[in-house]
Write a protein that holds these residues in place. Structure first.
Motif, PDB file in Angstrom:
ATOM      1  N   ASP A 130       0.882  -1.171   0.000  1.00 20.47           N
ATOM      2  CA  ASP A 130       0.000   0.000   0.000  1.00 20.47           C
ATOM      3  C   ASP A 130       0.914   1.214   0.000  1.00 20.47           C
ATOM      4  OD1 ASP A 130      -1.581   2.170   1.267  1.00 20.47           O
ATOM      5  OD2 ASP A 130      -3.022   0.606   1.820  1.00 20.47           O
ATOM      6  N   SER A 175      -1.197   6.615  -1.702  1.00 21.22           N
ATOM      7  CA  SER A 175      -2.495   6.765  -1.037  1.00 21.22           C
ATOM      8  C   SER A 175      -2.840   8.185  -0.588  1.00 21.22           C
ATOM      9  CB  SER A 175      -2.567   5.821   0.178  1.00 21.22           C
ATOM     10  OG  SER A 175      -2.193   4.521  -0.195  1.00 21.22           O
ATOM     11  N   PRO A 176      -2.782   9.133  -1.525  1.00 24.22           N
ATOM     12  CA  PRO A 176      -3.121  10.511  -1.140  1.00 24.22           C
ATOM     13  C   PRO A 176      -4.628  10.681  -0.964  1.00 24.22           C
ATOM     14  CG  PRO A 176      -2.777  10.387  -3.496  1.00 24.22           C
ATOM     15  CD  PRO A 176      -2.467   9.019  -2.959  1.00 24.22           C
ATOM     16  N   ASN A 177      -4.988  11.789  -0.335  1.00 22.90           N
ATOM     17  CA  ASN A 177      -6.401  12.081  -0.147  1.00 22.90           C
ATOM     18  C   ASN A 177      -6.860  13.034  -1.224  1.00 22.90           C
ATOM     19  OD1 ASN A 177      -6.446  10.602   2.276  1.00 22.90           O
ATOM     20  ND2 ASN A 177      -5.433  12.315   3.275  1.00 22.90           N
ATOM     21  N   HIS A 233       2.972  12.232   1.350  1.00 21.92           N
ATOM     22  CA  HIS A 233       2.548  11.300   0.305  1.00 21.92           C
ATOM     23  C   HIS A 233       3.654  11.075  -0.710  1.00 21.92           C
ATOM     24  CE1 HIS A 233      -1.493  12.652   1.812  1.00 21.92           C
ATOM     25  NE2 HIS A 233      -1.498  11.350   1.997  1.00 21.92           N
ATOM     26  N   HIS A 258      -4.225   3.254  -2.117  1.00 19.42           N
ATOM     27  CA  HIS A 258      -5.422   3.289  -1.268  1.00 19.42           C
ATOM     28  C   HIS A 258      -5.872   4.756  -1.149  1.00 19.42           C
ATOM     29  CE1 HIS A 258      -7.852   1.300   1.923  1.00 19.42           C
ATOM     30  NE2 HIS A 258      -7.642   2.351   2.688  1.00 19.42           N
ATOM     31  N   GLY A 265      -7.548   8.215  -0.624  1.00 19.35           N
ATOM     32  CA  GLY A 265      -8.540   8.728   0.328  1.00 19.35           C
ATOM     33  C   GLY A 265      -9.665   9.371  -0.461  1.00 19.35           C
ATOM     34  N   GLU A 319     -10.521   4.141  -0.670  1.00 20.41           N
ATOM     35  CA  GLU A 319     -11.403   3.784   0.443  1.00 20.41           C
ATOM     36  C   GLU A 319     -12.816   3.466  -0.019  1.00 20.41           C
ATOM     37  OE1 GLU A 319     -11.100   6.216   3.929  1.00 20.41           O
ATOM     38  OE2 GLU A 319      -9.022   6.730   3.520  1.00 20.41           O
ATOM     39  N   TYR A 333     -12.212   4.648   9.256  1.00 22.92           N
ATOM     40  CA  TYR A 333     -10.930   4.398   8.578  1.00 22.92           C
ATOM     41  C   TYR A 333     -10.435   2.971   8.859  1.00 22.92           C
ATOM     42  CZ  TYR A 333      -6.030   5.587   7.308  1.00 22.92           C
ATOM     43  OH  TYR A 333      -4.775   5.643   6.760  1.00 22.92           O
ATOM     44  N   ASP A 343      -9.762  -0.386   6.507  1.00 20.94           N
ATOM     45  CA  ASP A 343      -8.480  -1.077   6.420  1.00 20.94           C
ATOM     46  C   ASP A 343      -8.627  -2.571   6.720  1.00 20.94           C
ATOM     47  OD1 ASP A 343      -6.218   0.166   5.398  1.00 20.94           O
ATOM     48  OD2 ASP A 343      -6.095   1.527   7.104  1.00 20.94           O
ATOM     49  N   TYR A 400       2.426  -1.652   4.366  1.00 17.93           N
ATOM     50  CA  TYR A 400       1.781  -0.346   4.345  1.00 17.93           C
ATOM     51  C   TYR A 400       2.850   0.725   4.517  1.00 17.93           C
ATOM     52  CZ  TYR A 400      -2.408  -3.110   5.226  1.00 17.93           C
ATOM     53  OH  TYR A 400      -3.413  -4.033   5.135  1.00 17.93           O
ATOM     54  N   VAL A 420       3.303   4.120   5.169  1.00 16.66           N
ATOM     55  CA  VAL A 420       2.497   5.242   5.677  1.00 16.66           C
ATOM     56  C   VAL A 420       3.283   5.927   6.799  1.00 16.66           C
ATOM     57  CG1 VAL A 420       0.258   5.903   6.652  1.00 16.66           C
ATOM     58  CG2 VAL A 420       0.410   3.881   5.189  1.00 16.66           C
ATOM     59  N   GLN A 461       0.788   7.292  11.958  1.00 16.63           N
ATOM     60  CA  GLN A 461      -0.335   6.338  11.952  1.00 16.63           C
ATOM     61  C   GLN A 461       0.039   4.997  12.590  1.00 16.63           C
ATOM     62  OE1 GLN A 461      -2.836   6.122   8.491  1.00 16.63           O
ATOM     63  NE2 GLN A 461      -2.424   8.237   7.940  1.00 16.63           N
ATOM     64  N   HIS A 497      -2.734   3.347  14.634  1.00 11.66           N
ATOM     65  CA  HIS A 497      -3.805   2.844  13.766  1.00 11.66           C
ATOM     66  C   HIS A 497      -3.465   1.446  13.232  1.00 11.66           C
ATOM     67  CE1 HIS A 497      -6.590   2.498  10.413  1.00 11.66           C
ATOM     68  NE2 HIS A 497      -5.559   2.353   9.609  1.00 11.66           N
ATOM     69  N   PHE A 498      -2.240   1.295  12.725  1.00 13.64           N
ATOM     70  CA  PHE A 498      -1.896  -0.007  12.154  1.00 13.64           C
ATOM     71  C   PHE A 498      -1.708  -1.079  13.223  1.00 13.64           C
ATOM     72  CE2 PHE A 498      -1.039   2.672   8.458  1.00 13.64           C
ATOM     73  CZ  PHE A 498      -1.791   1.973   7.534  1.00 13.64           C
TER      74      PHE A 498
HETATM   75  N1  ARG Z   1      -4.978   8.449   2.868  1.00 19.17           N
HETATM   76  C1  ARG Z   1      -4.290   8.230   4.103  1.00 19.17           C
HETATM   77  C2  ARG Z   1      -3.671   9.517   4.591  1.00 19.17           C
HETATM   78  O1  ARG Z   1      -3.269  10.333   3.811  1.00 19.17           O
HETATM   79  C3  ARG Z   1      -3.220   7.201   4.003  1.00 19.17           C
HETATM   80  C4  ARG Z   1      -3.725   5.824   3.697  1.00 19.17           C
HETATM   81  C5  ARG Z   1      -2.735   4.788   3.992  1.00 19.17           C
HETATM   82  N2  ARG Z   1      -3.183   3.452   3.696  1.00 19.17           N
HETATM   83  C6  ARG Z   1      -4.044   2.746   4.414  1.00 19.17           C
HETATM   84  N3  ARG Z   1      -4.350   1.548   4.001  1.00 19.17           N
HETATM   85  N4  ARG Z   1      -4.563   3.202   5.513  1.00 19.17           N
HETATM   86  O2  ARG Z   1      -3.523   9.714   5.780  1.00 19.17           O
END
Ligand code: ARG
Length: 568
Positions: free
Chosen positions: A118, A121-123, A132, A158, A160, A257, A307, A311, A329, A331, A335, A338-339
């Motif tokens: 992964d 994965s930008p938003n 990112h 992935h 956002g 997502e 979120y 995942d 991942y 990232v 985070q 979170h993971f």
């Molecule tokens: N879009 C998320 C962000 O910018 C990162 C996603 C990372 N990947 C995931 N599977 N959660 O914070």
């Protein structure tokens, strides 16, 4: 290869298994002390003897029946140092590079295994931040390195592309965006709308209410909102793809997502069935207090999933659809929790493979000393960074080599390469401070320096009429066995070991540092040797070394995601 020989050499005499032995072998700091060293300190503890004595004793035994690759083994302090037979060493290493070409350094460590990674994965509707960018370039380099080790790699973006921010954006667009030309610089415009929304919402809190309603409408699938959402995604994605193209990064899947919208009920049901869900203030959570973690939020009181829920759905999907043995991942470090939570929940669900999930974290990037904040639009847009880097590269080329053909492509490759390399040369966990001058320096430890060295090697081969595709190994290699040459060749011989460690540790900086070493070793050679002068046979030997060095540097550039240039 040499490490293996050292292990074989020592095995009969010491009570350590192959694996342990292999792990202990070092490269002496001072090259005159030998090519590989075996430290005797570990043995000293078990044998209750001084390490110096053990080194001495081992030297006697080993020297009595040396394997063909070694010239001698010499005890120094608590170390037993091995000297490789130089002429054989040079021949073996250069022949391997010549024969294997671009696959030199590859192994089959990951043969038959699949990794789903992964990355990026930008938003959407938020800026493509430097964070990112880090995820993109680190993730891409790790993917390339894993491929060189035989893994099948599935690169997943992935995006956002779902969440309450789309409610805000829909409201903002309806109020201030109708006459904007969103085809041109959409990300910037969407960001402006987003920022404006936040400013106005501070004064007019009812806007937040409207945004919630708009998102609800989107979730319920109301046509108008869905159409707007789709448009935002489409135009942003087009712009992201242009950036990826510049960076030379490709994905196997853009499953953002929203892709998991219809896969979430199944996750919630499964959690329920496995008695993992608990009510907490109206929400459904998985209690993780036994593991010293806050609860993992699965479903809000209004039924919306979160979120983490996405995942979980994504991990199950990747494991199932791609038959992924490992889930990675890439990232940012923020985070981490979170993971940890997501992986713990997977484990509690009974999935054995949860232990094959890894969060590949990285540090923050400051820009010329400034920390960046997305709020209020104080953010350096990647697009601008790349444009500026290419402009600066163009300027430098204009000064240094105004008659260069394909100037524009070269400027692009050098500018982008500078940004990528600057990111990758640091241990990924470190925070980095970006400075323009530093990143684009042609002499420092930079991307342009490596690309420039590569171009210099190519130019030598051209001038010497050396065609690497029809290369043969000279009978005699005595012109390339001096100390300077041997330092370089030995380092070329370590490539497989470097790739092995880089893939184990998911750390491209090992490759970046290695290629800098190679460039420096080569430039030292270049500065002390007239490569294109002398007897034809002698020149051929030197150009063989040049060609092999070029192969390894080119491969490193490729793995790191930079372009190799024949001329700068
Ligand atoms: N879009 C998320 C962000 O910018 C990162 C996603 C990372 N990947 C995931 N599977 N959660 O914070």
């Amino acid at each position: 290869m040499y490490r293996k020989e050292v292990v074989q050499q020592l095995q009969p005499w010491v009570s350590l298994d192959t694996e342990q032995l292999y792990g202990l072998i070092e490269v002496p700091k001072d090259e005159s002390h030998g090519d590989l060293a075996f430290p005797c300190f570990t043995l000293a503890k078990t044998l209750r003897k001084a390490p110096q004595v053990i080194a001495q004793e081992l030297a006697e035994k080993v020297n009595g029946q040396l394997l063909p690759l070694f010239e001698k083994a010499v005890p120094v302090g608590g170390y037993l140092n091995f000297f490789i037979k130089r002429s054989e060493g040079v021949r073996d290493i250069l022949s391997a590079i010549q024969k294997q070409g671009d696959s030199y350094g590859n192994t089959e460590a990951g043969k038959g295994k699949t990794v789903a990674i992964d990355l990026s994965s930008p938003n959407i509707a938020k800026p493509f931040s430097m964070g990112h960018l880090r995820s993109t370039v680190i993730g891409n380099a790790i993917s390339n390195i894993l491929e060189s080790q035989g893994y099948k790699v599935v690169r997943i973006n992935h995006l956002g592309d779902w969440g309450t921010q789309f409610g805000k954006l829909i409201v903002a667009y309806r109020m201030w965006g109708q006459q904007l030309d969103l085809e041109d610089e959409p990300i910037k415009k969407l960001l402006d709308l987003y920022v404006r929304f936040h400013e106005e919402a501070e004064k007019h809190p009812e806007l937040d209410e409207q945004a919630r309603a708009a998102f609800k409408a989107l979730e319920d699938g109301r046509e108008e909102e869905v159409a707007l959402w789709k448009r935002f995604i489409e135009i942003s994605l087009a712009e992201f793809k242009a950036i990826y193209k510049k960076l030379g990064v490709e994905f196997d899947a853009y499953s953002g997502e929203s892709f998991y919208n219809d896969k979430m009920d199944a996750v919630v049901e499964e959690l329920e069935r496995k008695h993992l869900l608990e009510k907490s203030q109206g929400a459904d959570v998985v209690d993780l207090s036994a593991y010293n973690m806050p609860p993992c939020l699965i479903r809000k009181s209004d039924g919306a999933t979160l979120y983490a829920t996405r995942d979980l759905a994504a991990a199950l999907y990747r494991h199932r659809e791609y038959h992924a043995d490992k889930l990675l991942y890439v990232v940012g470090g923020e985070q981490k929790l979170h993971f940890q939570q997501v992986f713990k929940v997977l484990e509690l669900m009974g999935y054995e493979w949860a232990k094959e999930c890894t969060h590949i974290a990285f540090g923050m990037m400051r820009f010329e000393g400034k920390k960046m904040s997305t709020r209020k639009g104080q953010v350096v847009l990647l697009e601008e960074v790349l444009t500026k880097a290419v402009d600066l590269a163009r300027q430098i080329i204009e000064e240094k080599n105004p008659n260069l053909p394909d100037k524009e492509q070269v400027a692009e490759a050098v500018g982008v390469g500078a940004i990528i390399f600057n990111d990758l040369k640091n241990n990924r966990l470190h925070d980095i401070d970006f400075h323009w001058e530093e990143a684009l320096n042609f002499d420092g430890e930079t991307g342009p320096y490596v690309q420039y060295t590569y171009a210099r090697l190519s130019s030598l081969l051209r001038k010497g009429n050396y065609d690497p595709s029809h290369a043969r190994m000279p009978e005699d290699l005595s012109a390339v066995t001096g100390d300077t040459e041997w330092s370089l060749v030995k380092w070329l011989g370590r490539f497989e070991n470097v790739l092995d460690r880089a893939s184990e540790q998911y750390d491209p900086s090992l490759v970046a540092k290695y290629v800098i070493d190679i460039c420096q070793l080569f430039n030292r050679y270049y500065n002390t040797t007239r490569i294109l002068e002398g007897e034809a046979e002698e020149i051929a030997q030197k150009l063989t070394l040049v060609a092999c060095t070029r192969t390894v540097i080119g491969k490193c550039l490729h793995l790191l995601g930079l372009k190799s240039l024949e001329m700068i």
